[in-house]
Design an enzyme around this catalytic site. Sequence first.
Site, PDB file in Angstrom:
ATOM      1  N   HIS A   1      21.848   7.895 -66.072  1.00 24.18           N
ATOM      2  CA  HIS A   1      21.573   7.256 -67.364  1.00 24.18           C
ATOM      3  C   HIS A   1      22.817   6.486 -67.798  1.00 24.18           C
ATOM      4  O   HIS A   1      23.842   6.540 -67.106  1.00 24.18           O
ATOM      5  CB  HIS A   1      21.093   8.260 -68.418  1.00 24.18           C
ATOM      6  CG  HIS A   1      22.059   9.358 -68.736  1.00 24.18           C
ATOM      7  ND1 HIS A   1      23.267   9.127 -69.352  1.00 24.18           N
ATOM      8  CD2 HIS A   1      22.005  10.687 -68.521  1.00 24.18           C
ATOM      9  CE1 HIS A   1      23.900  10.272 -69.508  1.00 24.18           C
ATOM     10  NE2 HIS A   1      23.159  11.240 -68.998  1.00 24.18           N
TER      11      HIS A   1
ATOM     12  N   HIS B   1      26.339   8.000 -67.709  1.00 24.80           N
ATOM     13  CA  HIS B   1      27.015   8.177 -66.417  1.00 24.80           C
ATOM     14  C   HIS B   1      27.877   6.968 -66.050  1.00 24.80           C
ATOM     15  O   HIS B   1      28.769   7.080 -65.221  1.00 24.80           O
ATOM     16  CB  HIS B   1      25.983   8.395 -65.296  1.00 24.80           C
ATOM     17  CG  HIS B   1      25.337   9.739 -65.360  1.00 24.80           C
ATOM     18  ND1 HIS B   1      23.977   9.906 -65.394  1.00 24.80           N
ATOM     19  CD2 HIS B   1      25.868  10.993 -65.403  1.00 24.80           C
ATOM     20  CE1 HIS B   1      23.699  11.194 -65.458  1.00 24.80           C
ATOM     21  NE2 HIS B   1      24.810  11.872 -65.465  1.00 24.80           N
TER      22      HIS B   1
ATOM     23  N   CYS C   1      24.248  30.014 -70.473  1.00 22.29           N
ATOM     24  CA  CYS C   1      23.420  28.812 -70.634  1.00 22.29           C
ATOM     25  C   CYS C   1      23.215  28.189 -69.269  1.00 22.29           C
ATOM     26  O   CYS C   1      24.182  27.810 -68.599  1.00 22.29           O
ATOM     27  CB  CYS C   1      24.065  27.788 -71.568  1.00 22.29           C
ATOM     28  SG  CYS C   1      23.164  26.218 -71.539  1.00 22.29           S
TER      29      CYS C   1
ATOM     30  N   CYS D   1      24.455  24.452 -69.100  1.00 18.79           N
ATOM     31  CA  CYS D   1      25.913  24.282 -68.962  1.00 18.79           C
ATOM     32  C   CYS D   1      26.438  24.958 -67.716  1.00 18.79           C
ATOM     33  O   CYS D   1      27.591  24.776 -67.352  1.00 18.79           O
ATOM     34  CB  CYS D   1      26.661  24.891 -70.142  1.00 18.79           C
ATOM     35  SG  CYS D   1      26.275  24.214 -71.733  1.00 18.79           S
TER      36      CYS D   1
ATOM     37  N   CYS E   1      22.024  26.952 -77.315  1.00 17.86           N
ATOM     38  CA  CYS E   1      23.027  26.000 -76.835  1.00 17.86           C
ATOM     39  C   CYS E   1      22.855  24.657 -77.542  1.00 17.86           C
ATOM     40  O   CYS E   1      21.788  24.054 -77.464  1.00 17.86           O
ATOM     41  CB  CYS E   1      22.910  25.807 -75.325  1.00 17.86           C
ATOM     42  SG  CYS E   1      23.954  24.444 -74.764  1.00 17.86           S
TER      43      CYS E   1
ATOM     44  N   HIS F   1      21.975  21.805 -75.032  1.00 21.27           N
ATOM     45  CA  HIS F   1      20.704  21.825 -74.286  1.00 21.27           C
ATOM     46  C   HIS F   1      19.513  22.304 -75.113  1.00 21.27           C
ATOM     47  O   HIS F   1      18.386  22.309 -74.617  1.00 21.27           O
ATOM     48  CB  HIS F   1      20.857  22.649 -73.006  1.00 21.27           C
ATOM     49  CG  HIS F   1      21.871  22.054 -72.085  1.00 21.27           C
ATOM     50  ND1 HIS F   1      23.186  22.447 -72.071  1.00 21.27           N
ATOM     51  CD2 HIS F   1      21.768  21.039 -71.195  1.00 21.27           C
ATOM     52  CE1 HIS F   1      23.851  21.706 -71.190  1.00 21.27           C
ATOM     53  NE2 HIS F   1      23.024  20.850 -70.653  1.00 21.27           N
TER      54      HIS F   1
ATOM     55  N   LYS G   1      22.269  11.923 -79.584  1.00 21.45           N
ATOM     56  CA  LYS G   1      22.553  12.310 -78.212  1.00 21.45           C
ATOM     57  C   LYS G   1      21.313  11.999 -77.365  1.00 21.45           C
ATOM     58  O   LYS G   1      20.191  12.251 -77.790  1.00 21.45           O
ATOM     59  CB  LYS G   1      22.832  13.817 -78.206  1.00 21.45           C
ATOM     60  CG  LYS G   1      23.336  14.337 -76.899  1.00 21.45           C
ATOM     61  CD  LYS G   1      23.533  15.860 -77.014  1.00 21.45           C
ATOM     62  CE  LYS G   1      23.464  16.514 -75.657  1.00 21.45           C
ATOM     63  NZ  LYS G   1      24.527  16.148 -74.753  1.00 21.45           N
TER      64      LYS G   1
ATOM     65  N   LYS H   1      16.328  14.146 -72.434  1.00 19.96           N
ATOM     66  CA  LYS H   1      14.982  13.938 -71.891  1.00 19.96           C
ATOM     67  C   LYS H   1      13.935  14.434 -72.873  1.00 19.96           C
ATOM     68  O   LYS H   1      12.895  13.813 -73.055  1.00 19.96           O
ATOM     69  CB  LYS H   1      14.840  14.683 -70.573  1.00 19.96           C
ATOM     70  CG  LYS H   1      15.402  13.892 -69.412  1.00 19.96           C
ATOM     71  CD  LYS H   1      15.055  14.561 -68.101  1.00 19.96           C
ATOM     72  CE  LYS H   1      16.089  14.191 -67.058  1.00 19.96           C
ATOM     73  NZ  LYS H   1      16.334  15.191 -66.059  1.00 19.96           N
TER      74      LYS H   1
HETATM   75  N1  MSP Z   1      28.624  17.833 -62.241  1.00 22.95           N
HETATM   76  C1  MSP Z   1      29.446  17.888 -63.386  1.00 22.95           C
HETATM   77  C2  MSP Z   1      30.800  17.250 -63.129  1.00 22.95           C
HETATM   78  C3  MSP Z   1      31.565  17.879 -62.011  1.00 22.95           C
HETATM   79  S1  MSP Z   1      33.123  17.124 -61.792  1.00 22.95           S
HETATM   80  C4  MSP Z   1      33.871  18.092 -60.654  1.00 22.95           C
HETATM   81  C5  MSP Z   1      28.773  17.158 -64.560  1.00 22.95           C
HETATM   82  N2  MSP Z   1      27.799  16.287 -64.243  1.00 22.95           N
HETATM   83  S2  MSP Z   1      26.988  15.435 -65.327  1.00 22.95           S
HETATM   84  O1  MSP Z   1      26.035  14.681 -64.571  1.00 22.95           O
HETATM   85  O2  MSP Z   1      26.474  16.271 -66.360  1.00 22.95           O
HETATM   86  O3  MSP Z   1      28.035  14.467 -65.995  1.00 22.95           O
HETATM   87  C6  MSP Z   1      28.784  13.560 -65.217  1.00 22.95           C
HETATM   88  C7  MSP Z   1      29.710  12.741 -66.099  1.00 22.95           C
HETATM   89  O4  MSP Z   1      28.930  11.949 -66.981  1.00 22.95           O
HETATM   90  C8  MSP Z   1      30.617  13.601 -66.981  1.00 22.95           C
HETATM   91  O5  MSP Z   1      31.899  13.033 -67.077  1.00 22.95           O
HETATM   92  C9  MSP Z   1      29.924  13.545 -68.315  1.00 22.95           C
HETATM   93  O6  MSP Z   1      30.785  13.721 -69.403  1.00 22.95           O
HETATM   94  C10 MSP Z   1      29.411  12.124 -68.283  1.00 22.95           C
HETATM   95  N3  MSP Z   1      28.332  11.937 -69.249  1.00 22.95           N
HETATM   96  C11 MSP Z   1      27.114  12.535 -69.272  1.00 22.95           C
HETATM   97  N4  MSP Z   1      26.448  12.088 -70.385  1.00 22.95           N
HETATM   98  C12 MSP Z   1      27.221  11.220 -71.066  1.00 22.95           C
HETATM   99  C13 MSP Z   1      27.046  10.375 -72.175  1.00 22.95           C
HETATM  100  N5  MSP Z   1      25.937  10.372 -72.902  1.00 22.95           N
HETATM  101  N6  MSP Z   1      28.052   9.526 -72.475  1.00 22.95           N
HETATM  102  C14 MSP Z   1      29.192   9.426 -71.707  1.00 22.95           C
HETATM  103  N7  MSP Z   1      29.389  10.207 -70.681  1.00 22.95           N
HETATM  104  C15 MSP Z   1      28.474  11.185 -70.397  1.00 22.95           C
HETATM  105  O7  MSP Z   1      29.173  17.369 -65.680  1.00 22.95           O
END
Ligand code: MSP
Length: 472
Positions: A18, A21, A124, A127, A143, A146, A293, A296
């Site tokens: 999304h 990411h 959780c 998390c 949480c 979530h 935030k 889904k």
């Molecule tokens: N798998 C773990 C990271 C492991 S690193 C050894 C994880 N994955 S995640 O898919 O949930 O998130 C990946 C990255 O995307 C993280 O840095 C997270 O903060 C970032 N983001 C997820 N949603 C976000 C937003 N809405 N906005 C900005 N960044 C966000 O955590």
Amino acid sequence: MSKVYICTAIPYVNGNPHIGHAMDYLLADTYARFCRKNGDEVRFEVGTDEHGNKVFSTAAKNGLPVEEYASQNSQKFQDFIQKLNISFTDTIRTTDPDHMRRCQEIWQRLEAHIYAADYDGWYCEGCERFVTQKEYDETGGVCPDHQKPYERLTEKNYYLRIADFRDEIKRQIEANEMQILPEFRKQEVLRLLEDTPDISISRPKKQLSWGVPVPGDDSQVMYVWMDALSNYITILGYPDQDISAWWPATAQFVGKDILRFHTITWPAILLGLGLPLPKTIVSHGHVLADGQKMSKSVGNVVDPLEVVERHGLEAFRYYFSRHIDTFADSDFTWQKFDDAYNNELANDLGNLVQRLAALCRKNQITGHEVRVEFAPVYCDLMQKFEFSKAFNYVWGEVQGINKLIDQTKPWELAKLGNQAKTEAVMGELVDKLLHVTTMLEPFLPDTATKIYEIFSTTEIIAPPTTPLFPKA
Ligand code: MSP
């Protein structure tokens, strides 16, 4: 020239990418491009985090074998990274056999700091962690990230003894040997570090088999974070290879939600291995959709591919690098995105290129060489990882050139027949634009290439046949 190693958080493959990411990738890419322009040798890693409960249970919900589900989604992230024009050099999947074997060796090297115990607490699943009773009470047992009630779990776990490392982690954070940005996050981490209990680093296999097996204990697999964090060094070949040319990382980019793992768990692992801590952890804010935030269940997740489709990749990179603050939470709305495209990219920059190039052609002005000489204020902001501020500075310069054209009025000089003066004024404008473009390049690499092609030519400058940013 120095060696720069840049790491990004590796996303879980339990869904599609999304827009949030994109933040890790874009910030890291901007920094990588900036460093390369400064003559540094850059290694830049990306990857996917494929083990753990979240991935396992979503694969089951989708009726797919977990390996297949993880592979499909990992590919989607790879495609996404390509689509964003991210200049990575290395990529890893945590299901790579080399990575898994290296994780097991890392575990063995940490054994002096690992013990087994029963744990009973609130967990959780989203998390992938147990929460403290205090967190449980403060959130009413649900949480906040979530929106799911915590579950009560009792299980045998292996633990990493934090007490062995707490003082040294604290010392290095306080001394900025491992710098945490922004500063308020550093204070948050220091407070958190005081109460952090030992960290559970395994799960019973009967509950979850999807993970790296714990060496010497068939009943357990590694906790997903243990396996995931190790990727930053297994990708360099640790422990089979000497990684000292690249490690410690120059900068690790992570979202605020996973800061604790990168500033407590990760340093504990590294200290246990006798390795230095990363030089900087850059913790970015979150992207919100319409002030909320993205989730889904709320149904407000913005598909990044749709955003790229709307006005092209450069518009995507523009919005997320300039209008999403590097450190604070910021909003995405389609309206704000369209306005930024039309009023800023198309008006300020697109028109400038078109107008200046047309004036050049009319007055027979030939192109100039590009000189890379970053403004000190820009350099300083980039080195402090203040990317959105650095971009604002660059944009001020773009607007400044527009003003300068209006003030110097080269068309009037030309009308007066003052060719030498016209050439001098036009030459200065072209020089300025090329100079600003070198600072724009880490953010908008394709746009920069186009501007170089137009203005850094030995021929007479001419406007492009199609505008850089057609009005939508
Ligand atoms: N798998 C773990 C990271 C492991 S690193 C050894 C994880 N994955 S995640 O898919 O949930 O998130 C990946 C990255 O995307 C993280 O840095 C997270 O903060 C970032 N983001 C997820 N949603 C976000 C937003 N809405 N906005 C900005 N960044 C966000 O955590």
